[in-house]
Design a protein around this motif. Structure first.
Motif, PDB file in Angstrom:
ATOM      1  N   MET A   3       0.819  -1.206   0.000  1.00  0.00           N
ATOM      2  CA  MET A   3       0.000   0.000   0.000  1.00  0.00           C
ATOM      3  C   MET A   3       0.850   1.252   0.000  1.00  0.00           C
ATOM      4  O   MET A   3       0.438   2.301  -0.487  1.00  0.00           O
ATOM      5  CB  MET A   3      -0.928  -0.019   1.224  1.00  0.00           C
ATOM      6  CG  MET A   3      -2.015   1.034   1.154  1.00  0.00           C
ATOM      7  SD  MET A   3      -3.057   0.822  -0.303  1.00  0.00           S
ATOM      8  CE  MET A   3      -3.807   2.439  -0.375  1.00  0.00           C
ATOM      9  N   ALA A   4       2.081   1.151   0.519  1.00  0.00           N
ATOM     10  CA  ALA A   4       2.965   2.308   0.498  1.00  0.00           C
ATOM     11  C   ALA A   4       3.224   2.744  -0.936  1.00  0.00           C
ATOM     12  O   ALA A   4       3.317   3.929  -1.246  1.00  0.00           O
ATOM     13  CB  ALA A   4       4.279   1.983   1.202  1.00  0.00           C
ATOM     14  N   GLN A   5       3.364   1.754  -1.828  1.00  0.00           N
ATOM     15  CA  GLN A   5       3.539   2.085  -3.237  1.00  0.00           C
ATOM     16  C   GLN A   5       2.241   2.585  -3.841  1.00  0.00           C
ATOM     17  O   GLN A   5       2.226   3.571  -4.578  1.00  0.00           O
ATOM     18  CB  GLN A   5       4.020   0.850  -3.997  1.00  0.00           C
ATOM     19  CG  GLN A   5       5.408   0.372  -3.565  1.00  0.00           C
ATOM     20  CD  GLN A   5       5.730  -0.969  -4.149  1.00  0.00           C
ATOM     21  OE1 GLN A   5       4.910  -1.880  -4.116  1.00  0.00           O
ATOM     22  NE2 GLN A   5       6.920  -1.118  -4.677  1.00  0.00           N
ATOM     23  N   ILE A 340     -10.126  -1.274   8.134  1.00  0.00           N
ATOM     24  CA  ILE A 340      -9.043  -1.395   7.152  1.00  0.00           C
ATOM     25  C   ILE A 340      -9.321  -0.513   5.949  1.00  0.00           C
ATOM     26  O   ILE A 340      -8.453   0.238   5.488  1.00  0.00           O
ATOM     27  CB  ILE A 340      -8.887  -2.870   6.729  1.00  0.00           C
ATOM     28  CG1 ILE A 340      -8.434  -3.726   7.914  1.00  0.00           C
ATOM     29  CG2 ILE A 340      -7.905  -2.992   5.563  1.00  0.00           C
ATOM     30  CD1 ILE A 340      -8.484  -5.220   7.639  1.00  0.00           C
ATOM     31  N   PHE A 341     -10.548  -0.582   5.429  1.00  0.00           N
ATOM     32  CA  PHE A 341     -10.905   0.245   4.277  1.00  0.00           C
ATOM     33  C   PHE A 341     -10.709   1.734   4.584  1.00  0.00           C
ATOM     34  O   PHE A 341     -10.157   2.480   3.770  1.00  0.00           O
ATOM     35  CB  PHE A 341     -12.364   0.018   3.881  1.00  0.00           C
ATOM     36  CG  PHE A 341     -12.719  -1.381   3.486  1.00  0.00           C
ATOM     37  CD1 PHE A 341     -11.758  -2.308   3.092  1.00  0.00           C
ATOM     38  CD2 PHE A 341     -14.051  -1.793   3.501  1.00  0.00           C
ATOM     39  CE1 PHE A 341     -12.101  -3.599   2.729  1.00  0.00           C
ATOM     40  CE2 PHE A 341     -14.404  -3.081   3.139  1.00  0.00           C
ATOM     41  CZ  PHE A 341     -13.432  -3.989   2.756  1.00  0.00           C
ATOM     42  N   ALA A 342     -11.191   2.155   5.744  1.00  0.00           N
ATOM     43  CA  ALA A 342     -11.121   3.575   6.092  1.00  0.00           C
ATOM     44  C   ALA A 342      -9.678   4.055   6.191  1.00  0.00           C
ATOM     45  O   ALA A 342      -9.340   5.151   5.723  1.00  0.00           O
ATOM     46  CB  ALA A 342     -11.854   3.829   7.408  1.00  0.00           C
ATOM     47  N   ALA A 343      -8.829   3.249   6.809  1.00  0.00           N
ATOM     48  CA  ALA A 343      -7.432   3.639   6.949  1.00  0.00           C
ATOM     49  C   ALA A 343      -6.741   3.734   5.589  1.00  0.00           C
ATOM     50  O   ALA A 343      -5.971   4.670   5.333  1.00  0.00           O
ATOM     51  CB  ALA A 343      -6.706   2.650   7.854  1.00  0.00           C
ATOM     52  N   ARG A 347      -5.115   7.062   3.725  1.00  0.00           N
ATOM     53  CA  ARG A 347      -3.763   7.136   3.169  1.00  0.00           C
ATOM     54  C   ARG A 347      -3.773   7.662   1.746  1.00  0.00           C
ATOM     55  O   ARG A 347      -2.913   8.465   1.354  1.00  0.00           O
ATOM     56  CB  ARG A 347      -3.122   5.749   3.236  1.00  0.00           C
ATOM     57  CG  ARG A 347      -2.787   5.313   4.649  1.00  0.00           C
ATOM     58  CD  ARG A 347      -2.284   3.899   4.720  1.00  0.00           C
ATOM     59  NE  ARG A 347      -1.047   3.720   3.971  1.00  0.00           N
ATOM     60  CZ  ARG A 347      -0.185   2.733   4.195  1.00  0.00           C
ATOM     61  NH1 ARG A 347      -0.441   1.849   5.147  1.00  0.00           N
ATOM     62  NH2 ARG A 347       0.905   2.620   3.480  1.00  0.00           N
ATOM     63  N   ARG A 348      -4.746   7.239   0.966  1.00  0.00           N
ATOM     64  CA  ARG A 348      -4.832   7.736  -0.406  1.00  0.00           C
ATOM     65  C   ARG A 348      -5.172   9.218  -0.425  1.00  0.00           C
ATOM     66  O   ARG A 348      -4.638   9.982  -1.227  1.00  0.00           O
ATOM     67  CB  ARG A 348      -5.876   6.942  -1.192  1.00  0.00           C
ATOM     68  CG  ARG A 348      -5.538   5.464  -1.326  1.00  0.00           C
ATOM     69  CD  ARG A 348      -6.180   4.857  -2.538  1.00  0.00           C
ATOM     70  NE  ARG A 348      -5.560   5.395  -3.752  1.00  0.00           N
ATOM     71  CZ  ARG A 348      -6.023   5.158  -4.971  1.00  0.00           C
ATOM     72  NH1 ARG A 348      -7.116   4.440  -5.121  1.00  0.00           N
ATOM     73  NH2 ARG A 348      -5.430   5.666  -6.017  1.00  0.00           N
ATOM     74  N   GLY A 353      -2.998  15.008  -0.965  1.00  0.00           N
ATOM     75  CA  GLY A 353      -3.021  16.343  -0.373  1.00  0.00           C
ATOM     76  C   GLY A 353      -4.332  16.714   0.267  1.00  0.00           C
ATOM     77  O   GLY A 353      -4.551  17.890   0.592  1.00  0.00           O
ATOM     78  N   GLY A 354      -5.211  15.739   0.469  1.00  0.00           N
ATOM     79  CA  GLY A 354      -6.499  16.031   1.082  1.00  0.00           C
ATOM     80  C   GLY A 354      -6.415  16.083   2.595  1.00  0.00           C
ATOM     81  O   GLY A 354      -5.445  15.631   3.208  1.00  0.00           O
ATOM     82  N   THR A 355      -7.427  16.634   3.212  1.00  0.00           N
ATOM     83  CA  THR A 355      -7.499  16.737   4.665  1.00  0.00           C
ATOM     84  C   THR A 355      -8.841  16.191   5.147  1.00  0.00           C
ATOM     85  O   THR A 355      -9.779  16.012   4.375  1.00  0.00           O
ATOM     86  CB  THR A 355      -7.346  18.198   5.135  1.00  0.00           C
ATOM     87  OG1 THR A 355      -8.362  18.997   4.508  1.00  0.00           O
ATOM     88  CG2 THR A 355      -5.977  18.747   4.772  1.00  0.00           C
TER      89      THR A 355
END
Length: 369
Positions: A3-5, A340-343, A347-348, A353-355
């Motif tokens: 997921m980091a990638q 898991i989905f929410a986290a 990250r995406r 650049g979202g908040t």
């Protein structure tokens, strides 16, 4: 692909000064499916009402971020059967909580593309065939760079599922963080090498997961005996008993477990046996053990893991609906997946650049107070 990638993808489109637009906002609920806004008890029972996409060709074309995979298998259970009905119950019986995560302030499926990829074929009475099919289906999903979230099924399914992920990501390069009342590291149970009490030993023996990156949280009760723990120590495994959680607190223990599991690894596999919860919260499971975690701590732990690690797969196992009451266990297991989905969605959004929105975000009028 971890997921980091995936989080580094260019996922934002600019909308003037309004900031990044969620990459899946255009796929508004109801745009193509007039029943998308129907209540959770209506329509086709897919996980969280997500698109049904059991075919590999369709997955290859769409390349979602996450695919839910069912593993309806429970003939490796030592006590109370019924986990074969877990995938169906998680799809059909869980209360639909909505899709906006309050703590993270995010509309989950605006930022994360998730589909229901159906079940691995698990013919009754055939452990080897069922495990082979689970390994193949999960491995196919992982090789596409899609994160499989596997819903079981007894805990024996982690052996083939994690093996399939390791084949896709890197043999011996995946850490495994395991929430459970039991270590599941027996050598053999009643002549069965593929019992739900043996999968973690099989994974370490095969080299799919190194012992030093195999970390367990929530162990308690009266098993395993000292000789099994001695084997675990020889492999370099680490564990955090429920007593340690009681003494130190779940946040501190989980933070340490994360650091241990990912040390020197490219990726992480998360395995959640629902019996890590106290049976007062999760009665619908095969081997209930009193004195476990509460749902608030487990859900926040899972969220933190998905936020802070290169997670590439997860499973949620041992939900046995015949022993459940008022869908208590089903709903807790369902929310593990939602965390898991929410986290991952968060990250995406952060990569774009979202908040956070409200209520997680502080209202501008009060920002200086």
């Amino acid at each position: 692909m971890c997921m980091a990638q995936a989080g580094d993808r260019d996922v934002a489109r600019e909308r003037g000064s309004a900031g990044p637009v969620p990459p899946y906002a255009a796929r508004a609920a109801g745009a193509d499916d007039p029943g998308a806004d129907a209540p959770g008890y209506a329509g086709l029972a897919t996980f969280a009402g997500l698109p049904w996409m059991p075919g590999l060709d369709d997955l290859r074309e769409r390349r979602p971020d996450v695919a839910v995979v069912g593993a309806p298998f429970d003939i490796a259970t030592t006590h109370r059967p019924g986990a074969r009905f877990g995938p169906r119950a998680l799809r059909a019986q869980a209360y639909n909580p909505g899709t906006y995560h309050l703590d993270l302030g995010i509309e989950i499926f605006d930022w994360l593309d998730v589909v229901d990829a159906g079940d691995a074929h698990c013919p009754h009475g055939l452990t080897e065939v069922s495990h082979r099919n689970i390994r193949a289906k999960v491995g196919d999903v992982a090789r596409l760079g899609v994160i499989p979230v596997i819903i079981g099924g007894d805990h024996s399914i982690t052996w083939p599922a994690a093996s399939g992920v390791a084949e896709a990501v890197g043999w011996g390069e995946v850490g495994l963080l395991h929430f459970d009342a039991h270590a599941d590291t027996a050598d053999i149970i009643d002549g069965n090498l593929a019992s739900h009490g043996t999968p973690m030993r099989r994974l370490i023996e095969s080299g799919a997961v190194r012992g030093r990156n195999f970390v367990q949280v929530g162990l308690r009760g009266y098993w395993p005996p000292p000789d099994v723990f001695a084997w675990m120590r020889e492999q370099g495994m680490r564990w955090h008993l429920m007593h340690e959680i009681w003494e130190r607190g779940s946040r501190e223990v989980v933070a340490e477990a994360i650091a241990q599991a990912v040390d020197g690894c490219r990726a992480l596999y998360l395995s959640v046996d629902i019996d890590v919860l106290d049976p007062g919260f999760a009665p619908g499971t095969g081997t209930p053990e009193p004195g476990g975690m509460n749902p608030a701590d487990l859900l926040r732990a899972v969220r933190q893991i998905a936020l802070d690690t290169p997670i590439v797969a997860a499973d949620i196992v041992e939900v046995s609906p015949p022993y459940d009451h008022a869908e208590t266990t089903v709903n807790s297991a369902h929310r593990v997946a939602m965390e898991i989905f929410a986290a991952l969605a968060h990250r995406r959004r952060s990569a774009a650049g979202g908040t956070a929105d409200l209520p997680a975000g502080l209202p501008e009028a009060k920002a200086g107070s």
